[in-house]
Scaffold this motif. Structure first.
Motif, PDB file in Angstrom:
ATOM      1  N   MET A 177      33.195  79.571 -17.242  1.00  0.00           N
ATOM      2  CA  MET A 177      31.806  80.013 -17.335  1.00  0.00           C
ATOM      3  C   MET A 177      31.779  81.471 -17.777  1.00  0.00           C
ATOM      4  O   MET A 177      32.580  82.288 -17.318  1.00  0.00           O
ATOM      5  CB  MET A 177      31.102  79.848 -15.994  1.00  0.00           C
ATOM      6  CG  MET A 177      29.648  80.277 -15.985  1.00  0.00           C
ATOM      7  SD  MET A 177      28.763  79.768 -14.497  1.00  0.00           S
ATOM      8  CE  MET A 177      29.582  80.756 -13.253  1.00  0.00           C
ATOM      9  N   THR A 229      23.799  82.594 -19.164  1.00  0.00           N
ATOM     10  CA  THR A 229      25.004  81.966 -18.618  1.00  0.00           C
ATOM     11  C   THR A 229      25.418  80.823 -19.515  1.00  0.00           C
ATOM     12  O   THR A 229      24.598  79.974 -19.870  1.00  0.00           O
ATOM     13  CB  THR A 229      24.756  81.439 -17.192  1.00  0.00           C
ATOM     14  OG1 THR A 229      24.408  82.538 -16.336  1.00  0.00           O
ATOM     15  CG2 THR A 229      26.001  80.750 -16.645  1.00  0.00           C
ATOM     16  N   ALA A 230      26.701  80.819 -19.912  1.00  0.00           N
ATOM     17  CA  ALA A 230      27.291  79.708 -20.655  1.00  0.00           C
ATOM     18  C   ALA A 230      28.119  78.894 -19.661  1.00  0.00           C
ATOM     19  O   ALA A 230      29.185  79.334 -19.231  1.00  0.00           O
ATOM     20  CB  ALA A 230      28.158  80.215 -21.799  1.00  0.00           C
ATOM     21  N   GLN A 231      27.615  77.732 -19.305  1.00  0.00           N
ATOM     22  CA  GLN A 231      28.248  76.928 -18.272  1.00  0.00           C
ATOM     23  C   GLN A 231      29.511  76.238 -18.791  1.00  0.00           C
ATOM     24  O   GLN A 231      29.595  75.854 -19.958  1.00  0.00           O
ATOM     25  CB  GLN A 231      27.267  75.867 -17.756  1.00  0.00           C
ATOM     26  CG  GLN A 231      26.040  76.422 -17.063  1.00  0.00           C
ATOM     27  CD  GLN A 231      26.338  76.934 -15.662  1.00  0.00           C
ATOM     28  OE1 GLN A 231      27.437  76.770 -15.143  1.00  0.00           O
ATOM     29  NE2 GLN A 231      25.344  77.550 -15.046  1.00  0.00           N
ATOM     30  N   THR A 232      30.469  76.047 -17.899  1.00  0.00           N
ATOM     31  CA  THR A 232      31.654  75.260 -18.224  1.00  0.00           C
ATOM     32  C   THR A 232      31.251  73.809 -18.455  1.00  0.00           C
ATOM     33  O   THR A 232      30.410  73.266 -17.729  1.00  0.00           O
ATOM     34  CB  THR A 232      32.674  75.340 -17.078  1.00  0.00           C
ATOM     35  OG1 THR A 232      33.035  76.708 -16.882  1.00  0.00           O
ATOM     36  CG2 THR A 232      33.919  74.519 -17.386  1.00  0.00           C
ATOM     37  N   THR A 243      26.760  76.214 -25.529  1.00  0.00           N
ATOM     38  CA  THR A 243      25.635  77.150 -25.486  1.00  0.00           C
ATOM     39  C   THR A 243      25.429  77.742 -26.869  1.00  0.00           C
ATOM     40  O   THR A 243      26.357  78.314 -27.453  1.00  0.00           O
ATOM     41  CB  THR A 243      25.899  78.277 -24.468  1.00  0.00           C
ATOM     42  OG1 THR A 243      26.067  77.702 -23.173  1.00  0.00           O
ATOM     43  CG2 THR A 243      24.738  79.266 -24.446  1.00  0.00           C
ATOM     44  N   ASP A 300      34.440  83.469 -15.539  1.00  0.00           N
ATOM     45  CA  ASP A 300      34.956  82.720 -14.385  1.00  0.00           C
ATOM     46  C   ASP A 300      35.161  83.633 -13.174  1.00  0.00           C
ATOM     47  O   ASP A 300      36.194  83.596 -12.492  1.00  0.00           O
ATOM     48  CB  ASP A 300      36.271  82.020 -14.739  1.00  0.00           C
ATOM     49  CG  ASP A 300      36.087  80.923 -15.772  1.00  0.00           C
ATOM     50  OD1 ASP A 300      34.966  80.410 -15.894  1.00  0.00           O
ATOM     51  OD2 ASP A 300      37.066  80.595 -16.457  1.00  0.00           O
ATOM     52  N   SER A 304      40.358  78.527 -22.579  1.00  0.00           N
ATOM     53  CA  SER A 304      39.325  77.832 -21.803  1.00  0.00           C
ATOM     54  C   SER A 304      37.921  78.155 -22.300  1.00  0.00           C
ATOM     55  O   SER A 304      36.961  77.475 -21.918  1.00  0.00           O
ATOM     56  CB  SER A 304      39.450  78.204 -20.324  1.00  0.00           C
ATOM     57  OG  SER A 304      39.438  79.617 -20.159  1.00  0.00           O
ATOM     58  N   HIS A 305      37.783  79.182 -23.152  1.00  0.00           N
ATOM     59  CA  HIS A 305      36.487  79.588 -23.687  1.00  0.00           C
ATOM     60  C   HIS A 305      36.640  79.879 -25.177  1.00  0.00           C
ATOM     61  O   HIS A 305      37.619  80.520 -25.578  1.00  0.00           O
ATOM     62  CB  HIS A 305      35.963  80.844 -22.984  1.00  0.00           C
ATOM     63  CG  HIS A 305      35.929  80.744 -21.490  1.00  0.00           C
ATOM     64  ND1 HIS A 305      37.075  80.830 -20.725  1.00  0.00           N
ATOM     65  CD2 HIS A 305      34.901  80.563 -20.619  1.00  0.00           C
ATOM     66  CE1 HIS A 305      36.740  80.708 -19.440  1.00  0.00           C
ATOM     67  NE2 HIS A 305      35.445  80.544 -19.348  1.00  0.00           N
ATOM     68  N   ARG A 324      33.140  69.912 -28.533  1.00  0.00           N
ATOM     69  CA  ARG A 324      33.438  69.689 -27.116  1.00  0.00           C
ATOM     70  C   ARG A 324      34.925  69.489 -26.854  1.00  0.00           C
ATOM     71  O   ARG A 324      35.340  69.425 -25.695  1.00  0.00           O
ATOM     72  CB  ARG A 324      32.622  68.516 -26.595  1.00  0.00           C
ATOM     73  CG  ARG A 324      31.133  68.793 -26.649  1.00  0.00           C
ATOM     74  CD  ARG A 324      30.287  67.664 -26.100  1.00  0.00           C
ATOM     75  NE  ARG A 324      28.898  67.888 -26.404  1.00  0.00           N
ATOM     76  CZ  ARG A 324      28.083  68.693 -25.698  1.00  0.00           C
ATOM     77  NH1 ARG A 324      28.546  69.305 -24.626  1.00  0.00           N
ATOM     78  NH2 ARG A 324      26.832  68.862 -26.056  1.00  0.00           N
ATOM     79  N   THR A 373      34.386  75.644 -22.324  1.00  0.00           N
ATOM     80  CA  THR A 373      33.181  76.464 -22.477  1.00  0.00           C
ATOM     81  C   THR A 373      33.081  76.915 -23.927  1.00  0.00           C
ATOM     82  O   THR A 373      33.985  77.573 -24.437  1.00  0.00           O
ATOM     83  CB  THR A 373      33.229  77.706 -21.560  1.00  0.00           C
ATOM     84  OG1 THR A 373      33.495  77.303 -20.215  1.00  0.00           O
ATOM     85  CG2 THR A 373      31.917  78.465 -21.615  1.00  0.00           C
TER      86      THR A 373
END
Length: 264
Positions: free
Chosen positions: A1, A23-26, A30, A61, A157-158, A181, A186
């Protein structure tokens, strides 16, 4: 996140971002949208400390990026810019292998670089058959696909993407969208195409003059009143074949002043 908390970016007297929070959610995509000059690319740069944050903070995170070294940030966030300008003498496989540099610390060359992650990344963007070609032989669209493969090979992870479908034809644009995706848990993506943003994003942030003009689900945010104000257009909505509204735009009608007898 990824959380941006009241982020302000100033360059001299110019305020490029003003009190921006989102906020960019896991597990979600976004989207960042807005007209030219609204601060979209500046916001992406701020998320990796490439733009000076005058106030506010970025939290990844739970980690405040103000106190994390750049190497740590590079290991956790991969970037795909609008324009890729890699060394044209490199082979495609070597450029994509650079995606693992932040994780492994050294570049493995030759066949050793062609590991499973790199092979899968090249296959995903349909460039496996050209893996050992030089970057100098590629078109702009192909270079963009190489940049996306590099992000896939990074394994971060992002991922932050700035207009990743630029220079791509229709087919490869659809393929890249289908990969979003899979790139990372994220994803934050800058887009100009609002219909595309509505299709691929779970959450959108609309920037206007460096501020957040709206945020939420695309179906809730992409309303004529907001878009008319932000883009200075007249927005029209049309039902699409899938039941979702499609957008089209015209220039606003000029305000006509009736001619008087004196001016006739």
């Amino acid at each position: 996140m990824i959380e941006a908390e009241a982020v302000t970016v100033r360059i001299g007297r110019r305020v490029l971002l003003d009190d921006v929070s989102f906020t960019a959610q896991t597990g979600a995509v976004t989207g960042i949208v807005g007209p030219n000059g609204s601060g979209k690319t500046t916001l992406l740069r701020a998320l990796v400390r490439a733009a000076p944050v005058s106030s506010g903070r970025i939290v990844l995170d739970g980690n405040d990026l103000r106190i994390r070294p750049r190497r740590w940030i590079a290991r956790h966030i991969a970037e795909v810019g609008q324009r890729s300008e890699p060394d044209p003498s490199l082979r495609i496989v070597d450029e994509v292998s650079l995606g693992g540099l932040a994780e492994h610390g050294v570049l493995r060359s030759g066949l050793a670089a062609f590991d499973d992650r790199v092979a899968d990344a090249l296959d995903a963007v349909e460039l496996s058959h050209r893996a050992f070609d030089r970057l100098s032989t590629l078109s702009g669209g192909e270079l963009q696909r190489v940049a996306l493969a590099r992000a896939l090979a990074h394994g971060a992870s992002h991922v932050l993407l700035d207009e990743p479908t630029n220079h791509l034809d229709i087919r490869h644009r659809l393929e890249i969208v289908s990969l979003l995706r899979r790139i990372a848990p994220t994803v934050v993506i800058v887009l100009h195409d609002l219909d595309l943003a509505a299709e691929v994003c779970d959450h959108v942030v609309v920037l206007h003059r460096g501020r957040v003009a709206g945020a939420g689900r695309p179906s809730d945010v992409f309303r004529p009143q907001l878009l008319d104000d932000v883009y200075d257009v007249t927005t029209h909505t049309h039902p699409g074949p899938d039941g979702r509204a499609r957008l089209s735009f015209t220039l606003p009608s000029p305000h006509l002043t009736p001619r008087t007898k004196e001016s006739a």
